[in-house]
Write an enzyme that holds these catalytic residues in place. Structure first.
Site, mmCIF file in Angstrom:
data_model
loop_
_atom_site.group_PDB
_atom_site.id
_atom_site.type_symbol
_atom_site.label_atom_id
_atom_site.label_comp_id
_atom_site.label_asym_id
_atom_site.label_seq_id
_atom_site.Cartn_x
_atom_site.Cartn_y
_atom_site.Cartn_z
ATOM 1 N N ASP A 14 0.816 -1.220 0.000
ATOM 2 C CA ASP A 14 0.000 0.000 0.000
ATOM 3 C C ASP A 14 0.849 1.270 0.000
ATOM 4 O O ASP A 14 0.444 2.303 0.532
ATOM 5 C CB ASP A 14 -0.956 0.019 1.204
ATOM 6 C CG ASP A 14 -1.905 -1.168 1.217
ATOM 7 O OD1 ASP A 14 -2.558 -1.391 0.188
ATOM 8 O OD2 ASP A 14 -1.980 -1.861 2.243
ATOM 9 N N LYS A 17 2.421 2.149 -5.184
ATOM 10 C CA LYS A 17 3.175 1.669 -6.345
ATOM 11 C C LYS A 17 2.411 1.860 -7.646
ATOM 12 O O LYS A 17 3.000 2.129 -8.685
ATOM 13 C CB LYS A 17 3.529 0.188 -6.166
ATOM 14 C CG LYS A 17 4.469 -0.095 -5.004
ATOM 15 C CD LYS A 17 4.806 -1.567 -4.881
ATOM 16 C CE LYS A 17 3.627 -2.428 -4.518
ATOM 17 N NZ LYS A 17 3.038 -2.100 -3.193
ATOM 18 N N ALA A 40 -4.247 -8.004 -3.378
ATOM 19 C CA ALA A 40 -3.873 -6.613 -3.107
ATOM 20 C C ALA A 40 -4.307 -5.797 -4.309
ATOM 21 O O ALA A 40 -4.720 -6.344 -5.338
ATOM 22 C CB ALA A 40 -2.378 -6.472 -2.864
ATOM 23 N N GLY A 41 -4.244 -4.493 -4.184
ATOM 24 C CA GLY A 41 -4.695 -3.667 -5.294
ATOM 25 C C GLY A 41 -3.845 -2.435 -5.470
ATOM 26 O O GLY A 41 -3.229 -1.944 -4.520
ATOM 27 N N HIS A 42 -3.779 -1.948 -6.694
ATOM 28 C CA HIS A 42 -3.111 -0.694 -6.996
ATOM 29 C C HIS A 42 -4.168 0.301 -7.463
ATOM 30 O O HIS A 42 -4.910 0.024 -8.407
ATOM 31 C CB HIS A 42 -2.058 -0.876 -8.087
ATOM 32 C CG HIS A 42 -0.863 -1.643 -7.626
ATOM 33 N ND1 HIS A 42 0.047 -2.210 -8.486
ATOM 34 C CD2 HIS A 42 -0.429 -1.949 -6.389
ATOM 35 C CE1 HIS A 42 1.001 -2.826 -7.798
ATOM 36 N NE2 HIS A 42 0.718 -2.671 -6.526
ATOM 37 N N THR A 129 -6.350 -11.953 3.291
ATOM 38 C CA THR A 129 -7.370 -11.220 2.550
ATOM 39 C C THR A 129 -8.530 -12.133 2.151
ATOM 40 O O THR A 129 -9.529 -11.665 1.612
ATOM 41 C CB THR A 129 -6.776 -10.605 1.272
ATOM 42 O OG1 THR A 129 -6.199 -11.651 0.487
ATOM 43 C CG2 THR A 129 -5.719 -9.574 1.607
ATOM 44 N N ALA A 298 -7.834 -3.825 -2.093
ATOM 45 C CA ALA A 298 -8.429 -5.127 -2.385
ATOM 46 C C ALA A 298 -9.524 -5.500 -1.397
ATOM 47 O O ALA A 298 -10.484 -6.175 -1.754
ATOM 48 C CB ALA A 298 -7.349 -6.213 -2.389
ATOM 49 N N ARG A 301 -10.447 -2.753 3.917
ATOM 50 C CA ARG A 301 -10.168 -2.661 5.350
ATOM 51 C C ARG A 301 -9.434 -1.366 5.672
ATOM 52 O O ARG A 301 -8.571 -0.930 4.910
ATOM 53 C CB ARG A 301 -9.292 -3.847 5.802
ATOM 54 C CG ARG A 301 -9.997 -5.184 5.789
ATOM 55 C CD ARG A 301 -9.105 -6.291 6.329
ATOM 56 N NE ARG A 301 -7.953 -6.548 5.479
ATOM 57 C CZ ARG A 301 -7.063 -7.505 5.700
ATOM 58 N NH1 ARG A 301 -7.189 -8.295 6.752
ATOM 59 N NH2 ARG A 301 -6.037 -7.680 4.879
ATOM 60 N N PRO A 302 -9.752 -0.729 6.810
ATOM 61 C CA PRO A 302 -9.003 0.456 7.222
ATOM 62 C C PRO A 302 -7.534 0.097 7.439
ATOM 63 O O PRO A 302 -7.223 -0.914 8.066
ATOM 64 C CB PRO A 302 -9.650 0.880 8.540
ATOM 65 C CG PRO A 302 -10.860 0.052 8.710
ATOM 66 C CD PRO A 302 -10.773 -1.104 7.776
ATOM 67 N N SER A 410 5.517 12.206 -4.705
ATOM 68 C CA SER A 410 4.144 12.458 -5.140
ATOM 69 C C SER A 410 3.444 13.347 -4.124
ATOM 70 O O SER A 410 3.570 13.163 -2.913
ATOM 71 C CB SER A 410 3.374 11.154 -5.354
ATOM 72 O OG SER A 410 3.064 10.532 -4.138
#
EC number: 6.3.4.4
Length: 421
Positions: A14, A17, A40-42, A129, A298, A301-302, A410
């Site tokens: 997280d 990326k 997981a997620g981007h 997950t 994904a 969740r906090p 960023s």
């Protein structure tokens, strides 16, 4: 031979990326995922909108980019189909996708087993997950898996599945007290997605030739501290997320990327269980979590949030062999009066600057340096010298502690909201 770069996570995942890969993909011919699945997620924000990618590489938003799912991945055929069609419907060109025939298929019963095991573990859970990742990798190493290339021979698939279900149904009925799974239902599931998947299947020779001729960007999932071998085991994922795994997971044989870009957030965050030394209490976490939208891409969740951890980050930089760093979400820290950086751990009454084994990490206490914060909105800044002086000092200290050059910062989620150094 084409130029190659890797974008990898330095911490618990997280780190942001996806936006870095999305930014770099415009200069790459090929973008490759080399491990993991849809656990997981981007999050990527561009001219087409806001997207959460779970299986597809972040290069899918660039018309002339080839996107590869490598041999080291476990792929849920249904979730890939959903994600592909959802994104394809929102962009104005055809996604160029290639799937390694050596990648592993994640089946519906892997998800069922994952959920059942987390429920059994109760308060001793590892923070899965519940996407089926651990059971899928477990089957891979127990040699019970189906590979993407097996879809060419459905008689073989049925025979292999029949054998695997003997074990799966024993677990489901005897251990978890759940109903058995019928072979026909799994075969129907595979047949539903088989034709869609086979359009993209590519063998190792074709991928190797592609890598040799093109400019390649390798995209990792999660971060160094979730690596199965070098992370905070057992609170890890089930594959190696390190850049060192690229030759195997992508089929980039005998080579390493020319540049390894480590992504690190301007504060600490993680989703899931395990020791997290600089974690803030819930009241102090709320500001950072809401301002930075710190929720798992994904799972929803906090995320747990904390002060910047230079000990964990320096360890992540080392095991990723990062050649440069990208610092993300600096803008989230605007408005905080006092910032802290953890520069040592107190373990068993002694201060140390090395990252300890998980068994000791549970008892580590942070030792902090404090910095004055800034109030200015920095989302429009594009030059380092234009940042508030306190922000410059904070970034410079992070760079000093991690012994690696920060090449980009960023200051917002859009592609353009980046400071290049």
């Amino acid at each position: 031979m084409g130029h190659s770069k890797a974008v990898v996570g330095i911490n618990w995942g997280d780190e942001g990326k996806g936006r870095i890969v999305d930014y770099l993909a415009k200069d790459s011919n090929v973008v490759v995922r080399y491990q993991g699945g849809n656990n997981a997620g981007h999050t990527v924000i561009n001219t087409y909108g806001t997207f959460k990618l779970h299986l597809l590489p972040s290069g899918v938003f660039h018309k002339d980019t080839v996107n590869v799912l490598g041999a080291g991945m476990v792929i849920d055929l249904e979730q890939l189909s959903i994600e592909y069609h959802e994104i394809q419907s929102r962009i104005d060109f055809d996604i160029d996708l290639k799937i390694s025939d050596k990648a592993t298929i994640l089946l519906p019963y892997h998800v069922l087993l994952d959920k059942a095991e987390e429920e059994r573990l109760s308060d001793k859970k590892f923070g899965s997950t519940q996407k089926g990742i651990a059971p899928a990798y477990g089957d891979k190493f127990m040699k019970r898996s189906l590979k993407i290339g097996d879809l060419y021979n459905m008689n073989y698939v049925e025979e292999k599945l029949s054998e695997s279900l003997e074990w799966v149904n024993h677990l489901l009925t005897e251990v978890y007290e759940l109903p058995a799974i019928e072979l026909g239902s799994v075969m129907d599931w595979i047949q539903t997605y088989r034709d869609f998947i086979l359009k993209f299947v590519t063998d190792t020779d074709q991928l190797n030739k592609l890598y040799q001729e093109k400019s390649v960007l390798f995209e990792a999932q999660l971060g160094a501290l979730r690596d199965i071998d070098y992370g905070i085991y057992p609170y890890t994922t089930s594959s190696s997320v390190l850049a060192s795994n690229i030759p195997i997971g992508a089929g980039y044989f005998g080579r390493v990327p020319s540049e390894i870009i480590g992504v690190v957030k301007a504060f600490s965050s993680c989703v899931g269980e395990g020791p997290f030394v600089t974690e803030l209490n819930e009241e102090d976490s709320h500001f950072l979590r809401e301002k930075g939208e710190e929720y798992g891409a994904a799972t929803g969740r906090p995320r747990r949030v904390g002060h910047f951890d230079a000990i964990a980050s320096a360890y992540g930089v080392k095991i990723q062999a990062a050649t440069e760093l990208a610092l993300t979400k600096l803008d989230t820290l605007s408005g905080i009066n006092t910032l802290k950086i953890c520069t040592a751990y107190e373990v068993n009454g002694e201060n140390q600057q090395s990252f300890p084994h998980t068994s000791l990490l549970h008892h580590a206490k942070p030792v902090y340096e404090e910095f004055e914060g800034w109030d200015e909105d920095i989302t429009g800044v594009r030059n380092f010298e234009d940042l508030p002086k306190n922000a410059q000092r904070y970034v410079s200290r992070i760079e000093e502690l991690l012994h690696t050059t920060i090449k980009s910062i960023s200051v917002g989620p859009e592609r353009s909201q980046i400071i290049l150094l």
